[in-house]
Write a protein that holds these residues in place. Structure first.
Motif, PDB file in Angstrom:
ATOM      1  N   ALA A 151       0.844  -1.199   0.000  1.00 55.31           N
ATOM      2  CA  ALA A 151       0.000   0.000   0.000  1.00 55.31           C
ATOM      3  C   ALA A 151       0.882   1.253   0.000  1.00 55.31           C
ATOM      4  O   ALA A 151       0.617   2.220  -0.719  1.00 55.31           O
ATOM      5  N   TYR A 152       1.942   1.218   0.779  1.00 60.09           N
ATOM      6  CA  TYR A 152       2.906   2.324   0.811  1.00 60.09           C
ATOM      7  C   TYR A 152       3.552   2.491  -0.571  1.00 60.09           C
ATOM      8  O   TYR A 152       3.697   3.595  -1.082  1.00 60.09           O
ATOM      9  N   PHE A 153       3.922   1.373  -1.185  1.00 56.02           N
ATOM     10  CA  PHE A 153       4.567   1.363  -2.496  1.00 56.02           C
ATOM     11  C   PHE A 153       3.664   2.046  -3.523  1.00 56.02           C
ATOM     12  O   PHE A 153       4.114   2.897  -4.297  1.00 56.02           O
ATOM     13  N   LEU A 154       2.380   1.683  -3.520  1.00 54.15           N
ATOM     14  CA  LEU A 154       1.431   2.297  -4.456  1.00 54.15           C
ATOM     15  C   LEU A 154       1.347   3.806  -4.253  1.00 54.15           C
ATOM     16  O   LEU A 154       1.328   4.576  -5.212  1.00 54.15           O
ATOM     17  N   LYS A 155       1.301   4.214  -3.004  1.00 52.43           N
ATOM     18  CA  LYS A 155       1.205   5.642  -2.680  1.00 52.43           C
ATOM     19  C   LYS A 155       2.443   6.384  -3.189  1.00 52.43           C
ATOM     20  O   LYS A 155       2.333   7.480  -3.742  1.00 52.43           O
ATOM     21  N   LYS A 156       3.617   5.789  -3.019  1.00 54.02           N
ATOM     22  CA  LYS A 156       4.855   6.425  -3.496  1.00 54.02           C
ATOM     23  C   LYS A 156       4.878   6.508  -5.012  1.00 54.02           C
ATOM     24  O   LYS A 156       5.316   7.511  -5.579  1.00 54.02           O
ATOM     25  N   GLU A 157       4.423   5.465  -5.680  1.00 54.99           N
ATOM     26  CA  GLU A 157       4.384   5.480  -7.149  1.00 54.99           C
ATOM     27  C   GLU A 157       3.476   6.613  -7.635  1.00 54.99           C
ATOM     28  O   GLU A 157       3.822   7.346  -8.558  1.00 54.99           O
ATOM     29  N   GLU A 158       2.327   6.751  -6.988  1.00 55.21           N
ATOM     30  CA  GLU A 158       1.400   7.820  -7.355  1.00 55.21           C
ATOM     31  C   GLU A 158       2.041   9.186  -7.152  1.00 55.21           C
ATOM     32  O   GLU A 158       1.963  10.060  -8.020  1.00 55.21           O
ATOM     33  N   LYS A 159       2.701   9.383  -6.032  1.00 54.77           N
ATOM     34  CA  LYS A 159       3.341  10.673  -5.764  1.00 54.77           C
ATOM     35  C   LYS A 159       4.489  10.941  -6.731  1.00 54.77           C
ATOM     36  O   LYS A 159       4.700  12.080  -7.136  1.00 54.77           O
ATOM     37  N   CYS A 160       5.229   9.905  -7.107  1.00 56.88           N
ATOM     38  CA  CYS A 160       6.301  10.082  -8.096  1.00 56.88           C
ATOM     39  C   CYS A 160       5.716  10.519  -9.437  1.00 56.88           C
ATOM     40  O   CYS A 160       6.270  11.395 -10.110  1.00 56.88           O
ATOM     41  N   TYR A 161       4.598   9.911  -9.812  1.00 53.90           N
ATOM     42  CA  TYR A 161       3.951  10.288 -11.066  1.00 53.90           C
ATOM     43  C   TYR A 161       3.501  11.746 -11.016  1.00 53.90           C
ATOM     44  O   TYR A 161       3.757  12.517 -11.948  1.00 53.90           O
ATOM     45  N   LEU A 162       2.831  12.123  -9.938  1.00 57.36           N
ATOM     46  CA  LEU A 162       2.361  13.507  -9.800  1.00 57.36           C
ATOM     47  C   LEU A 162       3.529  14.486  -9.846  1.00 57.36           C
ATOM     48  O   LEU A 162       3.460  15.538 -10.485  1.00 57.36           O
ATOM     49  N   TYR A 163       4.611  14.127  -9.181  1.00 57.69           N
ATOM     50  CA  TYR A 163       5.810  14.963  -9.193  1.00 57.69           C
ATOM     51  C   TYR A 163       6.372  15.067 -10.608  1.00 57.69           C
ATOM     52  O   TYR A 163       6.753  16.151 -11.061  1.00 57.69           O
ATOM     53  N   ASN A 164       6.387  13.950 -11.304  1.00 58.18           N
ATOM     54  CA  ASN A 164       6.928  13.885 -12.663  1.00 58.18           C
ATOM     55  C   ASN A 164       6.141  14.766 -13.637  1.00 58.18           C
ATOM     56  O   ASN A 164       6.728  15.378 -14.520  1.00 58.18           O
ATOM     57  N   ILE A 165       4.822  14.824 -13.469  1.00 55.49           N
ATOM     58  CA  ILE A 165       4.015  15.628 -14.406  1.00 55.49           C
ATOM     59  C   ILE A 165       3.856  17.070 -13.943  1.00 55.49           C
ATOM     60  O   ILE A 165       3.150  17.846 -14.576  1.00 55.49           O
ATOM     61  N   GLY A 166       4.499  17.422 -12.831  1.00 62.85           N
ATOM     62  CA  GLY A 166       4.539  18.819 -12.412  1.00 62.85           C
ATOM     63  C   GLY A 166       3.447  19.261 -11.456  1.00 62.85           C
ATOM     64  O   GLY A 166       3.273  20.453 -11.227  1.00 62.85           O
TER      65      GLY A 166
END
Length: 186
Positions: A106-121
């Motif tokens: 669950a933590y892993f999924l949350k981090k992936e989502e935040k990385c994506y959001l960070y990546n798209i600005g």
């Protein structure tokens, strides 16, 4: 989590929306006034909108989860040449309880989502990988794109469901890492 899956599958579930991180933070402050603001925020993130998880979340797990996040992604990037290393790592990690593994996923999924959001600005409070080593922190989010995010989610959610269904943790996580490696290559 305390109801057997066979019984749970026969009842109607009512899904309630998660509580906001701010509300969870307030509840954490009420329960433990010794934590710093940073510890409260981290614990709220790990609770994922579920106040019932406050007592279950160990603040020290944040560091452990961050290290695991980095380790699993490093293994995923080198899956073609490091299958033996993946297996050796999983010999130890797969001995964790199913609940600990599910909590990490669950933590892993949350981090992936935040990385994506960070990546798209998208503006977020802090860099999603703030506590991780600089090289990984600066490079990893670039690999989470529109092209692979939904597939990454599917791979991790499948691993989580398989853990729920008593799948062999080592085989399940090995498959997850290999699939992540394939997705991160694209």
């Amino acid at each position: 989590d305390k109801i057997l899956p066979t019984i749970l599958s026969r009842v109607q579930q009512i899904l309630l929306p998660p509580i906001s991180d701010k509300e969870v933070e307030e509840e954490i402050r009420k329960r433990d006034n010794t934590l710093t603001e940073e510890e409260i925020q981290k614990k709220a993130i790990l609770c994922e909108g579920d106040i019932n998880r406050i007592e279950d979340i160990d603040s020290n797990k944040e560091k452990e989860f961050e290290d695991l996040f980095v380790k699993i992604n490093q293994l995923a990037f080198s899956y073609k040449s490091k299958a033996k290393d993946i297996s050796l790592f999983l010999d130890d990690y797969s001995k964790q309880s199913r609940e600990d593994i599910k909590q990490f996923l669950a933590y892993f999924l949350k981090k992936e989502e935040k990385c994506y959001l960070y990546n798209i600005g998208v503006k977020i409070n802090q860099h999603p990988l703030v506590a991780m080593n600089e090289k990984f922190r600066n490079n990893y989010p670039k690999y989470i794109t529109n092209n692979n995010l939904s597939n990454i989610y599917n791979v991790i959610e499948k691993a989580e469901k398989n853990i729920d269904r008593n799948a062999n943790s080592k085989i399940n996580l090995f498959s997850m890492i290999i699939n992540l490696g394939c997705l991160l290559e694209k």
